[in-house]
Design a protein around this motif. Structure first.
Motif, mmCIF file in Angstrom:
data_model
loop_
_atom_site.group_PDB
_atom_site.id
_atom_site.type_symbol
_atom_site.label_atom_id
_atom_site.label_comp_id
_atom_site.label_asym_id
_atom_site.label_seq_id
_atom_site.Cartn_x
_atom_site.Cartn_y
_atom_site.Cartn_z
ATOM 1 N N PHE A 176 61.586 56.830 23.320
ATOM 2 C CA PHE A 176 62.967 57.280 23.483
ATOM 3 C C PHE A 176 63.694 57.225 22.145
ATOM 4 N N ARG A 177 64.534 58.225 21.920
ATOM 5 C CA ARG A 177 65.454 58.214 20.787
ATOM 6 C C ARG A 177 66.888 58.005 21.250
ATOM 7 N N ASP A 178 67.178 58.483 22.448
ATOM 8 C CA ASP A 178 68.532 58.397 22.985
ATOM 9 C C ASP A 178 68.699 57.076 23.738
ATOM 10 N N PRO A 179 69.663 56.242 23.358
ATOM 11 C CA PRO A 179 69.808 54.936 24.009
ATOM 12 C C PRO A 179 70.155 55.034 25.491
ATOM 13 N N ARG A 180 70.913 56.061 25.869
ATOM 14 C CA ARG A 180 71.274 56.215 27.279
ATOM 15 C C ARG A 180 70.024 56.492 28.122
ATOM 16 N N GLU A 181 69.181 57.399 27.645
ATOM 17 C CA GLU A 181 67.946 57.701 28.369
ATOM 18 C C GLU A 181 67.050 56.464 28.451
ATOM 19 N N ALA A 182 67.015 55.704 27.368
ATOM 20 C CA ALA A 182 66.184 54.504 27.353
ATOM 21 C C ALA A 182 66.675 53.477 28.365
ATOM 22 N N VAL A 183 67.991 53.287 28.444
ATOM 23 C CA VAL A 183 68.558 52.315 29.384
ATOM 24 C C VAL A 183 68.308 52.760 30.821
ATOM 25 N N ILE A 184 68.464 54.061 31.082
ATOM 26 C CA ILE A 184 68.225 54.576 32.436
ATOM 27 C C ILE A 184 66.788 54.297 32.864
ATOM 28 N N ASP A 185 65.848 54.579 31.977
ATOM 29 C CA ASP A 185 64.447 54.338 32.319
ATOM 30 C C ASP A 185 64.155 52.845 32.411
ATOM 31 N N MET A 186 64.778 52.058 31.537
ATOM 32 C CA MET A 186 64.538 50.616 31.526
ATOM 33 C C MET A 186 65.042 49.956 32.806
ATOM 34 N N ALA A 187 65.981 50.586 33.487
ATOM 35 C CA ALA A 187 66.502 50.020 34.731
ATOM 36 C C ALA A 187 65.418 49.893 35.793
ATOM 37 N N ASN A 188 64.342 50.664 35.640
ATOM 38 C CA ASN A 188 63.232 50.608 36.596
ATOM 39 C C ASN A 188 62.041 49.817 36.061
ATOM 40 N N ALA A 189 62.252 49.109 34.964
ATOM 41 C CA ALA A 189 61.165 48.317 34.388
ATOM 42 C C ALA A 189 60.859 47.116 35.271
ATOM 43 N N GLU A 190 59.656 46.603 35.123
ATOM 44 C CA GLU A 190 59.226 45.434 35.879
ATOM 45 C C GLU A 190 58.756 44.352 34.923
ATOM 46 N N ALA A 191 58.727 43.130 35.422
ATOM 47 C CA ALA A 191 58.179 42.033 34.626
ATOM 48 C C ALA A 191 56.737 42.368 34.257
ATOM 49 N N GLY A 192 56.398 42.164 33.011
ATOM 50 C CA GLY A 192 55.057 42.496 32.544
ATOM 51 C C GLY A 192 54.989 43.812 31.805
ATOM 52 N N ASP A 193 56.022 44.657 31.957
ATOM 53 C CA ASP A 193 56.091 45.859 31.131
ATOM 54 C C ASP A 193 56.340 45.440 29.681
ATOM 55 N N VAL A 194 56.098 46.357 28.758
ATOM 56 C CA VAL A 194 56.286 46.059 27.336
ATOM 57 C C VAL A 194 57.335 46.999 26.764
ATOM 58 N N PHE A 195 58.248 46.429 25.984
ATOM 59 C CA PHE A 195 59.277 47.219 25.313
ATOM 60 C C PHE A 195 59.207 46.948 23.820
ATOM 61 N N LEU A 196 59.008 48.003 23.039
ATOM 62 C CA LEU A 196 58.975 47.891 21.584
ATOM 63 C C LEU A 196 60.200 48.590 21.009
ATOM 64 N N VAL A 197 60.939 47.895 20.163
ATOM 65 C CA VAL A 197 62.098 48.483 19.510
ATOM 66 C C VAL A 197 61.842 48.522 18.006
ATOM 67 N N ILE A 198 62.093 49.677 17.407
ATOM 68 C CA ILE A 198 61.855 49.866 15.976
ATOM 69 C C ILE A 198 63.205 49.975 15.280
ATOM 70 N N SER A 199 63.497 49.016 14.419
ATOM 71 C CA SER A 199 64.771 49.003 13.699
ATOM 72 C C SER A 199 64.579 48.268 12.386
ATOM 73 N N GLN A 200 64.634 48.993 11.288
ATOM 74 C CA GLN A 200 64.394 48.377 9.982
ATOM 75 C C GLN A 200 65.394 47.257 9.702
ATOM 76 N N SER A 201 66.669 47.493 9.984
ATOM 77 C CA SER A 201 67.695 46.484 9.716
ATOM 78 C C SER A 201 67.736 45.405 10.786
#
Length: 298
Positions: A176-201
Motif C-alpha cells: 500500500f502507498r495510500d494510508p487510508r487504503e492501508a488502514v481499511i485493509d488492516m482493519a481485517n488483520a488477524e493476530a499472526g499477520d505481518v505488517f512491514l512499514v518502510i520509512s527512512q526517517s
C-alpha cells in the motif's frame, strides 16, 4: 626474536603497516597469518583463535606466537587492533572519496565517489542487520495468513518491489502507498499477520497511524528504517535498520531507495532459504508463466 618485535604495536591503520613490516622475519605459518590479517582485518577480527588457526591450517599456539611477536599480550587485543585498523582504513577511504560532488570533479572521480558511497552504505547496513531478526521476520512471513507492506512516496516503490519478490515465492503479500487504503485493509488483520512499514526517517505521521492499527490488530510489526529510536522504530516489534548518508548534491532519495531495496532482497532471500523447496517450486512456476506470456507476445 628481535627486540623490534617486542615494541608496543602502533594503533589504528598504522597497525596493519606494522604487521606488514615484521612479516619478513616471521616463520612461514605466522607470515600466512599476517598476510590474512592485513588483507582481511574484519574477517580476522570476527574469528575466535581456533577459527583463525583452522582457516589457515595452523594451530592456536602459532596464533599466540604471532600476536606476541607483534607486541600484543592477548588474542582479544589482536582482534581489537584489527577491528580498529579496519575502521580507520575504511574511514580514510571514505574521506578520500566522500564529500559532495564538486565542479572540478572529473567523470571518473564522480563514478568513484558514487560507487564508494553506495557500496559503503550497504556495507554499513550489513553490519547492523541482525541475522536472527531477519530469520524471525522471514519465518513469521511464511506463517502469516497475510503480509501487508506500507510505504509512502519513494518508499512505496520499495513496498511494491518487496511485494513482487514475496509473491514470486508464493507468499500472500500486498503493498500500500495510500494510508487510508492501508488502514481499511488492516482493519481485517488477524493476530499472526505481518505488517512491514518502510520509512527512512521513521517519523512519517501517516505511517505511524497505519502502524498503530497494525499493533491494535496484534500483527507482527516490522520497521525498515534508518532510525531505530524514531517513533516508528520504537513501536515496531522488529527493526531492520538501513544506513543512509546524504550529501548536498547527491540524490539522497535514490540512495535511500537503493539501501531499502537491498534490505528487501535480504528479506526475500531469507524467506527463500527458510522454505527452500516450496519457494523454488513457486519461482519455477512464475518463470514458466512469464515465459508463456513472452512467447504469446511475439
Amino acid at each position: 626474536m628481535t627486540a623490534e618485535r617486542h615494541r608496543p604495536a602502533p594503533r589504528g591503520a598504522a597497525f596493519l603497516t606494522h604487521v606488514q613490516a615484521v612479516l619478513e622475519g616471521m616463520p612461514r605459518a605466522q607470515q600466512r597469518l599476517g598476510r590474512f590479517a592485513v588483507e582481511h582485518p574484519i574477517a580476522a577480527a570476527q574469528m575466535t583463535i581456533t577459527e583463525l588457526a583452522d582457516s589457515l591450517g595452523t594451530s592456536p599456539a602459532t596464533v599466540t606466537r604471532f600476536y606476541r611477536a607483534l607486541g600484543l599480550s592477548s588474542y582479544s587485543q589482536l582482534r581489537l587492533e584489527l577491528a580498529t585498523a579496519a575502521e580507520d582504513r575504511g574511514r580514510a577511504g571514505r574521506d578520500e572519496l566522500s564529500g559532495d560532488i564538486h565542479a572540478d570533479d572529473s567523470l571518473g572521480t564522480i563514478i568513484e565517489k558514487m560507487t564508494a558511497a553506495y557500496a559503503q552504505m550497504i556495507i554499513e547496513s550489513g553490519r547492523f542487520l541482525d541475522a536472527g531478526d531477519l530469520e524471525r521476520v522471514a519465518r513469521a512471513i511464511l506463517a502469516a495468513r497475510q503480509v501487508r507492506i506500507f510505504g509512502m512516496g519513494g518508499a512505496g516503490s520499495v513496498a511494491r518491489y518487496l511485494q513482487g519478490k514475496l509473491r514470486s515465492l508464493g507468499v500472500p503479500a500486498i503493498a500500500f502507498r495510500d494510508p487510508r487504503e492501508a488502514v481499511i485493509d488492516m482493519a481485517n488483520a488477524e493476530a499472526g499477520d505481518v505488517f512491514l512499514v518502510i520509512s527512512q526517517s521513521g517519523a512519517a505521521e501517516d505511517a505511524e497511524h497505519v502502524l498503530a492499527e497494525a499493533v491494535a490488530r496484534e500483527a507482527l510489526t516490522v520497521a525498515l528504517t534508518s532510525d531505530p529510536g524514531s517513533s516508528i522504530g520504537g513501536r515496531a516489534d522488529i527493526v531492520l535498520r538501513s544506513v543512509v548518508r546524504e550529501e548536498t548534491l547527491r540524490t539522497g532519495v535514490l540512495s535511500t531507495r537503493h539501501v531499502e531495496m537491498w534490505l528487501a532482497d535480504c528479506l526475500s532471500a531469507a524467506v527463500l532459504v527458510c522454505r527452500f523447496d516450496e519457494s523454488r517450486t513457486a519461482l519455477t512456476r512464475v518463470n514458466e508463466a512469464l515465459g508463456r506470456v513472452r512467447r504469446s507476445a511475439r
